[in-house]
Design a protein around this motif. Structure first.
Motif, PDB file in Angstrom:
ATOM      1  N   VAL A 142       1.036  -1.273  -0.133  1.00 22.95           N
ATOM      2  CA  VAL A 142      -0.038   0.041   0.089  1.00 22.95           C
ATOM      3  C   VAL A 142       0.703   1.338   0.053  1.00 22.95           C
ATOM      4  N   ILE A 143       1.914   1.196   0.938  1.00 26.29           N
ATOM      5  CA  ILE A 143       2.876   2.348   0.907  1.00 26.29           C
ATOM      6  C   ILE A 143       3.134   2.922  -0.305  1.00 26.29           C
ATOM      7  N   VAL A 202       8.984   7.329   3.097  1.00 25.81           N
ATOM      8  CA  VAL A 202       8.147   6.169   3.255  1.00 25.81           C
ATOM      9  C   VAL A 202       7.577   6.234   4.794  1.00 25.81           C
ATOM     10  N   VAL A 203       8.188   6.649   5.725  1.00 24.38           N
ATOM     11  CA  VAL A 203       7.727   6.824   6.983  1.00 24.38           C
ATOM     12  C   VAL A 203       6.700   8.007   7.112  1.00 24.38           C
ATOM     13  N   GLY A 204       6.951   9.079   6.460  1.00 23.14           N
ATOM     14  CA  GLY A 204       5.899   9.886   6.364  1.00 23.14           C
ATOM     15  C   GLY A 204       4.466   9.397   5.752  1.00 23.14           C
ATOM     16  N   ALA A 205       4.469   8.438   4.460  1.00 19.15           N
ATOM     17  CA  ALA A 205       3.350   7.888   4.033  1.00 19.15           C
ATOM     18  C   ALA A 205       2.732   6.896   5.068  1.00 19.15           C
ATOM     19  N   ALA A 206       3.444   6.301   5.843  1.00 19.47           N
ATOM     20  CA  ALA A 206       2.992   5.252   6.735  1.00 19.47           C
ATOM     21  C   ALA A 206       2.149   6.050   7.835  1.00 19.47           C
ATOM     22  N   ARG A 207       2.729   7.002   8.276  1.00 23.01           N
ATOM     23  CA  ARG A 207       2.016   8.032   9.343  1.00 23.01           C
ATOM     24  C   ARG A 207       0.807   8.574   8.713  1.00 23.01           C
ATOM     25  N   ASP A 208       0.673   8.920   7.439  1.00 28.59           N
ATOM     26  CA  ASP A 208      -0.624   9.250   6.841  1.00 28.59           C
ATOM     27  C   ASP A 208      -1.551   8.582   6.788  1.00 28.59           C
ATOM     28  N   ILE A 209      -1.145   7.231   6.204  1.00 28.96           N
ATOM     29  CA  ILE A 209      -2.298   6.245   6.058  1.00 28.96           C
ATOM     30  C   ILE A 209      -2.777   5.766   7.564  1.00 28.96           C
ATOM     31  N   TYR A 210      -1.836   5.599   8.404  1.00 32.01           N
ATOM     32  CA  TYR A 210      -2.564   5.291   9.877  1.00 32.01           C
ATOM     33  C   TYR A 210      -3.369   6.382  10.411  1.00 32.01           C
ATOM     34  N   ARG A 211      -2.879   7.717  10.254  1.00 30.24           N
ATOM     35  CA  ARG A 211      -3.688   8.774  10.619  1.00 30.24           C
ATOM     36  C   ARG A 211      -5.361   8.780   9.950  1.00 30.24           C
ATOM     37  N   VAL A 212      -5.208   8.938   8.706  1.00 29.71           N
ATOM     38  CA  VAL A 212      -6.596   8.778   8.099  1.00 29.71           C
ATOM     39  C   VAL A 212      -7.194   7.483   8.092  1.00 29.71           C
TER      40      VAL A 212
END
Length: 335
Positions: free
Chosen positions: A155-156, A170-180
């Motif tokens: 997904v990332i 990659v870390v920023g993408a993971a954080r955004d997916i988890y936040r939303v």
């Protein structure tokens, strides 16, 4: 003796894990531009769904070379670890299946000996020979298992490659997916992914083995083939050529069959709030854009899959062959 057997099994699993990891990372880095272009072509809802327009958009970036390799880190992590898990799991299943086959056929030794002249021929394979059904099921299960474990990275990777998101890491993408979307966001599109990967992998293993058998027969019996371990009597360059060609043919064939699931999966992973599930996404795509939308990115995917599968399986089999022959010589030298 039992200790040696356990050591052999452990070493064999390590060989398969490392060989799968190496071949997966190499193919992912080399072919990342194909994957990036495929994602960009499949994300489009309107306008020209063309490779040329996607290339033009990427080439406008300030650093065009780096832009074509955007998403290499998550792709290499996903493909490398996915290949390692897949090949290790596949080897374990096939070794167990091969052992069961040997056990159930011990009473047919005389018949097997009578047909030895037919089966004893050069082989490019460093892997167990199994029935088509066993190859189909083992490939499908191993791929579904690996796909589930690596789904968050998948997904990332897709989000990172898409122009719909401007992730810087990659870390920023993971954080955004988890936040939303929280944890379910990391598994968006798993149904379509499993429907794409499990049949693809099962059919791939069957096709790959069949292509190897057919191409191997072109070389005919070899007088050196009396010593029949896997691949005996066949030069390394010849076996590598057969494995590469078989991998490319199987990859292209199975990519064509499974592309609709890949197109649906990409849409769900990019916009999980628009496309609720695999069936809803498929219905929307066909209704709004026509059946052609299910084959967006087909040429790119077939090219990438043909090359990546050919490289991965050729490198995997050659690494296994060389590693195990070296290890066997070392063991023999200490006996």
């Amino acid at each position: 003796m039992p200790q040696q057997g356990g050591q052999s099994s452990k070493s064999s699993s390590s060989f398969h894990f490392v060989a799968g990891l190496g071949s997966g990372v190499f193919g992912a880095v080399l072919l990342q531009p194909f994957d990036l272009l495929k994602t960009r072509v499949q994300q489009q809802h309107s306008g020209p769904h063309s490779i040329r327009s996607a290339i033009r958009d990427i080439a406008r970036s300030p650093n065009a070379i780096a832009a074509f390799w955007r998403g290499t880190v998550p792709s290499a992590l996903r493909t490398g670890m996915g290949s390692a898990i897949y090949f290790t799991t596949l080897n374990t299943i096939r070794q167990q299946a091969a052992a069961l086959t040997v056990t159930t056929t011990t009473t047919a030794t005389a018949t097997a000996a009578g047909s030895a002249a037919h089966t004893n021929r050069p082989s490019s394979s460093a892997l167990p020979r199994l029935s088509n059904t066993t190859n189909l099921l083992s490939g499908a299960f191993a791929r579904a298992f690996a796909g589930f474990i690596l789904m968050p990275l998948t997904v990332i990777k897709v989000r990172y490659e898409s122009s719909m998101y401007s992730y810087r890491s990659v870390v920023g993408a993971a954080r955004d997916i988890y936040r939303v979307d929280r944890i379910p966001g990391f598994f968006a599109g798993f149904g379509a992914t499993a429907m794409r990967d499990a049949p693809y992998a099962g059919l791939y293993v069957v096709s790959y083995e069949q292509f190897k058998k057919r191409l191997g027969h072109l070389y005919g019996p070899d007088p050196l083939a009396s010593n029949h371990t896997s691949g005996a009597g066949m030069a390394s360059s010849v076996s590598a050529t057969i494995n590469f060609s078989s991998g490319a043919l199987a990859g292209a064939t199975c990519s064509f069959i499974s592309n609709p699931f890949d197109a649906v999966k990409t849409r769900i992973q990019l916009q999980p709030h628009v496309y609720r599930n695999m069936f809803h996404a498929c219905q929307m795509m066909v209704t709004q854009e026509g059946i052609r939308s299910l084959y967006d990115g087909l040429a790119l995917r077939m090219t990438r899959k043909a090359i990546s599968s050919a490289l991965a399986w050729m490198l995997y089999e050659e690494l296994i062959r060389r590693a195990e022959s070296t290890w066997q010589r070392d063991i023999s030298g200490h006996v």
